[in-house]
Each structure stands twice: as structure tokens, then as C-alpha cells.
Design a protein around this motif. Structure first.
Motif, mmCIF file in Angstrom:
data_model
loop_
_atom_site.group_PDB
_atom_site.id
_atom_site.type_symbol
_atom_site.label_atom_id
_atom_site.label_comp_id
_atom_site.label_asym_id
_atom_site.label_seq_id
_atom_site.Cartn_x
_atom_site.Cartn_y
_atom_site.Cartn_z
ATOM 1 N N ASP A 1 0.733 -1.297 0.002
ATOM 2 C CA ASP A 1 -0.066 -0.060 -0.082
ATOM 3 C C ASP A 1 0.797 1.286 0.015
ATOM 4 O O ASP A 1 0.462 2.441 -0.388
ATOM 5 C CB ASP A 1 -0.861 0.048 1.259
ATOM 6 N N LYS B 1 0.763 3.394 -3.221
ATOM 7 C CA LYS B 1 -0.517 4.192 -3.514
ATOM 8 C C LYS B 1 -0.501 5.295 -2.365
ATOM 9 O O LYS B 1 -0.993 6.473 -2.693
ATOM 10 C CB LYS B 1 -1.672 3.268 -2.961
ATOM 11 N N GLU B 2 0.020 5.358 -1.035
ATOM 12 C CA GLU B 2 -0.160 6.267 -0.227
ATOM 13 C C GLU B 2 1.071 7.247 -0.045
ATOM 14 O O GLU B 2 0.889 8.252 0.322
ATOM 15 C CB GLU B 2 -0.194 5.620 1.285
ATOM 16 N N TYR B 3 2.283 6.835 -0.841
ATOM 17 C CA TYR B 3 3.347 7.685 -0.888
ATOM 18 C C TYR B 3 3.189 9.127 -1.438
ATOM 19 O O TYR B 3 3.330 10.175 -0.751
ATOM 20 C CB TYR B 3 4.418 7.066 -1.478
ATOM 21 N N GLU C 1 0.289 10.749 -1.592
ATOM 22 C CA GLU C 1 -0.446 11.617 -0.552
ATOM 23 C C GLU C 1 0.503 12.177 0.645
ATOM 24 O O GLU C 1 0.261 13.187 0.987
ATOM 25 C CB GLU C 1 -1.638 10.722 -0.162
#
Length: 71
Positions: free
Chosen positions: A55, A58-60, A62
């Protein structure tokens, strides 16, 4: 004769300035080398995090946006 003395003084000043600039450049080169090392370490950490935590990819982006907005 006075012109020769003035010229010698100017040359001496220029030599001091060149020495000072050379020292500053050496310091900058050392810091750049350290920055390159840190850049490689960050890439390795990101690669590790992507492998261990899928994940993260995907989160990096943001996370980066949040950090940049606080600055």
C-alpha cells in the motif's frame, strides 16, 4: 614604480579570492557527495517499503503532498 606596487597588491588580493573560492568549492563538493549518498539511501528505503508494504506505493504521493503543504 607605484603602478607596479599597486599591481602586485591587486594580484595578491586576486590570489586570496581564488583561494577562498577554491575552499568554498571543496566544501560544496563534499556536501554534494553527502547529498548523493542520502539520495541513494532514500531510494533503498522506498524500495524496501514498497516490497514490505504494498500500500505504500499508493499512499506515498499523498504523504508527500501533506508534507509539502505544511512547509
Amino acid at each position: 614604480m607605484k603602478d607596479l606596487i599597486v599591481l602586485k597588491e591587486q594580484i595578491a588580493l586576486i590570489e586570496k579570492e581564488i583561494k577562498s573560492i577554491s575552499e568554498k568549492l571543496e566544501l560544496i563538493e563534499k556536501k554534494l557527495g553527502r547529498i548523493d549518498d542520502i539520495d541513494i539511501e532514500i531510494k533503498a528505503i522506498k524500495l524496501f517499503l514498497k516490497r514490505v508494504y504494498p500500500d505504500f506505493t499508493k499512499e506515498y504521493p499523498e504523504i508527500l503532498r501533506k508534507i509539502k503543504s505544511k512547509e
